[in-house]
Enzyme design. Structure first.
Site, short mmCIF file in Angstrom:
data_model
loop_
_atom_site.label_atom_id
_atom_site.label_comp_id
_atom_site.label_asym_id
_atom_site.label_seq_id
_atom_site.Cartn_x
_atom_site.Cartn_y
_atom_site.Cartn_z
N LYS A 23 0.85 -1.21 0.00
CA LYS A 23 0.00 0.00 0.00
C LYS A 23 0.88 1.25 0.00
O LYS A 23 0.68 2.16 -0.81
CB LYS A 23 -0.88 0.00 1.25
CG LYS A 23 -1.45 1.36 1.62
CD LYS A 23 -2.26 1.32 2.88
CE LYS A 23 -1.50 1.50 4.17
NZ LYS A 23 -1.13 2.88 4.53
N ASN A 24 1.86 1.27 0.89
CA ASN A 24 2.67 2.48 1.03
C ASN A 24 3.59 2.71 -0.16
O ASN A 24 4.07 3.81 -0.39
CB ASN A 24 3.46 2.46 2.33
CG ASN A 24 2.54 2.57 3.54
OD1 ASN A 24 1.38 2.92 3.39
ND2 ASN A 24 3.05 2.26 4.72
N CYS A 117 -4.32 7.27 9.77
CA CYS A 117 -4.36 6.74 11.13
C CYS A 117 -3.99 7.80 12.15
O CYS A 117 -3.06 8.57 11.93
CB CYS A 117 -3.38 5.58 11.27
SG CYS A 117 -3.97 4.07 10.53
N ARG A 122 1.34 14.05 13.45
CA ARG A 122 1.62 13.94 12.02
C ARG A 122 1.56 15.28 11.28
O ARG A 122 0.76 15.47 10.36
CB ARG A 122 0.70 12.90 11.37
CG ARG A 122 0.74 11.57 12.08
CD ARG A 122 0.00 10.49 11.37
NE ARG A 122 0.76 9.90 10.29
CZ ARG A 122 0.32 8.89 9.54
NH1 ARG A 122 -0.86 8.38 9.76
NH2 ARG A 122 1.06 8.39 8.57
N ASP A 307 5.78 0.28 11.85
CA ASP A 307 4.54 -0.38 11.40
C ASP A 307 4.45 -1.82 11.88
O ASP A 307 3.39 -2.45 11.74
CB ASP A 307 4.44 -0.34 9.87
CG ASP A 307 4.24 1.08 9.35
OD1 ASP A 307 3.92 1.97 10.16
OD2 ASP A 307 4.40 1.30 8.13
N ARG A 399 -7.97 -0.93 5.06
CA ARG A 399 -7.16 0.09 4.39
C ARG A 399 -5.81 -0.46 3.96
O ARG A 399 -5.17 0.09 3.08
CB ARG A 399 -6.94 1.29 5.32
CG ARG A 399 -8.22 2.07 5.60
CD ARG A 399 -7.93 3.34 6.39
NE ARG A 399 -6.63 3.84 6.04
CZ ARG A 399 -5.67 4.15 6.90
NH1 ARG A 399 -5.88 4.05 8.19
NH2 ARG A 399 -4.51 4.60 6.48
C1 EPZ Z 1 4.82 6.66 6.19
O1 EPZ Z 1 4.13 7.70 6.87
C2 EPZ Z 1 3.88 5.48 6.15
N1 EPZ Z 1 2.64 5.87 5.50
C3 EPZ Z 1 3.58 5.01 7.57
O2 EPZ Z 1 2.78 3.85 7.50
C4 EPZ Z 1 4.89 4.67 8.27
O3 EPZ Z 1 4.61 4.33 9.60
C5 EPZ Z 1 5.83 5.87 8.22
O4 EPZ Z 1 6.02 6.31 6.85
C6 EPZ Z 1 7.20 5.59 8.82
O5 EPZ Z 1 7.77 4.50 8.17
C7 EPZ Z 1 2.57 5.90 4.18
O6 EPZ Z 1 3.52 5.64 3.47
C8 EPZ Z 1 1.26 6.26 3.60
P1 EPZ Z 1 6.94 10.19 8.08
P2 EPZ Z 1 4.61 9.21 6.79
O7 EPZ Z 1 6.67 11.44 7.33
O8 EPZ Z 1 5.20 9.50 5.46
C9 EPZ Z 1 7.11 13.38 11.67
C10 EPZ Z 1 0.92 2.48 7.95
O9 EPZ Z 1 0.41 1.93 8.96
N2 EPZ Z 1 6.90 14.40 10.63
O10 EPZ Z 1 8.22 9.48 7.85
O11 EPZ Z 1 3.49 10.03 7.27
C11 EPZ Z 1 5.86 12.53 11.86
O12 EPZ Z 1 4.92 13.18 12.70
C12 EPZ Z 1 1.44 3.89 8.01
O13 EPZ Z 1 0.97 1.92 6.85
C13 EPZ Z 1 6.97 15.72 10.98
O14 EPZ Z 1 7.19 16.09 12.15
O15 EPZ Z 1 5.76 9.16 7.88
C14 EPZ Z 1 6.42 11.27 12.45
O16 EPZ Z 1 6.62 11.46 13.82
C15 EPZ Z 1 1.23 4.56 9.31
N3 EPZ Z 1 6.74 16.66 10.02
C16 EPZ Z 1 7.77 11.14 11.73
O17 EPZ Z 1 8.09 12.45 11.24
C17 EPZ Z 1 6.47 16.32 8.72
O18 EPZ Z 1 6.27 17.22 7.89
C18 EPZ Z 1 7.77 10.15 10.58
O19 EPZ Z 1 6.79 10.50 9.63
C19 EPZ Z 1 6.41 14.96 8.37
C20 EPZ Z 1 6.64 14.02 9.35
#
Ligand code: EPZ
Length: 419
Positions: A23-24, A117, A122, A307, A399
């Site tokens: 999915k991701n 989620c 986020r 995850d 999802r």
């Molecule tokens: C991706 O989310 C995945 N989702 C998540 O999978 C996965 O857990 C995550 O990467 C980490 O591997 C998708 O690909 C759709 P991040 P993403 O931006 O891109 C902070 C699942 O269950 N952050 O790397 O949203 C954020 O709050 C899902 O399949 C900021 O502070 O993850 C988090 O603490 C859940 N500011 C950390 O960074 C920003 O602008 C990592 O987030 C962006 C992120």
């Protein structure tokens, strides 16, 4: 609301399973189709509600989307809208990766905060900072982001303060047709970033180093659509492995790029499981009784994946001894713990730490799926409980897991969906 009724005291899970497409991985590819001229063809896309949500956005933007049994085809030739309504944005987190694609295609984008989620705040500050560095002017008023590029997108040097997966994907999408070169420092190294770069490069982009911490992107004038087979889902694979682990089962997973599972091999082995990674398959064997894994800390790839932490909490709940999970990526990813406690799990949480004392068996209960990975982990917990478990709100699970109950049924689980 739909729910699963799962019979506990499950026999050892055994059999063969072809791991679904990721999915991701698929979601950023679908948004990339807005950027490229012609018809993109994606095979191996999982059939999931998040994928439908992305298709709905593409259709709204004016793309022609056709789905058949084996492929999703997206022709973005007639795309004409650059604004995504709030209702479509809220359906999933990945709606935010349309930002880079829309800016690359139209030089404009209008969106609201994405859904997905609730596992932490986020924020999207890193995405916006990066788009600004590339020349976007972003007006944030009334919860709406109005973005334009009065002087076009221009290559830039971008240092991410955290290797955000989504922000790195947005940079790739916006920068590959920008004027000049872009350097991304502290980029996310997740396979989904490397996969997006692989697709964009097959369309004519010049992205170097994706999958590493420094990525260089040479802007090109135009991209032409191409075909791509979505990589298989490393996270779903771990969920099925954990289902085999808690039942002492034995699984063959048909999967390519099995090296993507390396971050979870050691904790599985510490629990007494056998993980044999072959080039095109994984042979997985559980143990009669699992042992504690000690401690895992979630980290960006190639660290232990956030995850998969709920799956490991379930295994630790029925293992010998005490295990600890430290969640370093999302600040609110232990919501499933209250539900697991209802099933008799002995877990204490303190902020980002969960301490799990294994018990010999969980008990059946009525539990609610709090999010995608927490929900699928509760189904795994149900397999090693002593009676029937009802898992409510399974729309979260839909999802991310394709035909979840069918896959489990094929491996010997007694599970029923009730609408
Ligand atoms: C991706 O989310 C995945 N989702 C998540 O999978 C996965 O857990 C995550 O990467 C980490 O591997 C998708 O690909 C759709 P991040 P993403 O931006 O891109 C902070 C699942 O269950 N952050 O790397 O949203 C954020 O709050 C899902 O399949 C900021 O502070 O993850 C988090 O603490 C859940 N500011 C950390 O960074 C920003 O602008 C990592 O987030 C962006 C992120």
């Amino acid at each position: 609301m739909a729910r699963f009724i799962v019979e506990g005291s499950c026999n050892k899970l055994s059999g063969k399973l072809t791991v679904q497409g990721s999915k991701n991985g698929a979601l950023p590819l679908l948004s990339a189709s807005v950027l490229v001229a012609g018809e993109s063809v994606f095979t191996g896309c999982p059939k999931l509600t998040d994928i439908r949500a992305a298709e709905n956005i593409l259709t709204y933007l004016g793309c022609r989307v056709n789905e058949n049994a084996s492929a999703i085809c997206v022709d973005s030739t007639d795309a004409y809208r650059y604004a995504i309504p709030d209702g479509l944005m809220r359906e999933m987190r990945s709606s935010i990766v349309f930002l880079g694609a829309l800016l690359g295609r139209f030089g404009r984008a209008e969106l609201t905060a994405p859904g997905g989620c609730e596992i932490g705040l986020r924020p999207i500050d890193l995405h916006l900072e990066a788009m600004r560095a590339l020349g976007a002017v972003i007006d944030e008023t009334g919860g709406r982001l109005v973005c334009s590029c009065p002087n076009g997108l221009k290559g830039a040097r971008i240092s991410l303060s955290f290797p955000s997966v989504g922000a790195t994907e947005n940079i790739l999408l916006a920068a590959c047709t920008a004027n000049g070169d872009t350097l991304v420092i502290n980029a996310a190294r997740e396979p989904e970033v490397a996969e997006l770069a692989e697709y964009l490069n097959s369309c004519g982009a010049k992205i170097f180093g994706a999958g590493e911490s420094v990525i260089r992107i040479e802007g090109v004038k135009r991209l032409n659509a191409s075909c791509h087979t979505v990589w298989q889902d490393r996270i779903a694979a771990v969920t099925y492995m954990s289902a085999a682990a808690v039942t002492g089962g034995d699984l063959w997973l048909d999967m390519k790029r099995t090296e993507l599972l390396l971050p979870v091999v050691e904790p599985f082995e510490k629990m007494g499981c056998t993980v044999d990674l072959r080039p095109d398959a994984v042979r997985f064997k559980g143990a009669d009784r699992l042992d504690k894994f000690g401690m895992v800390r979630t980290l960006p790839f190639p660290g232990f994946p956030t995850d998969s932490q709920a799956d490991f909490a379930v295994m630790a709940s029925v293992a010998r001894g005490t295990s600890t999970i430290v969640e370093n990526i999302f600040e609110n990813r232990f919501k499933y713990v209250c539900e697991l406690r209802r099933m008799g799990a002995q877990i204490r949480t303190e902020n980002r730490i969960a301490i799990i004392e294994g018990v010999s068996r969980l008990s059946g209960a009525e539990v609610t799926s709090p999010d995608l990975r927490g929900g699928s982990a509760l189904v795994v917990a149900a397999l090693c409980s002593d009676s029937v478990t009802v898992v409510d709100d399974i729309y979260h699970i839909d999802r991310g897991y394709e035909n979840f109950e069918k896959q489990l049924e094929n491996l010997g689980v007694k599970i029923k969906r009730e609408e």
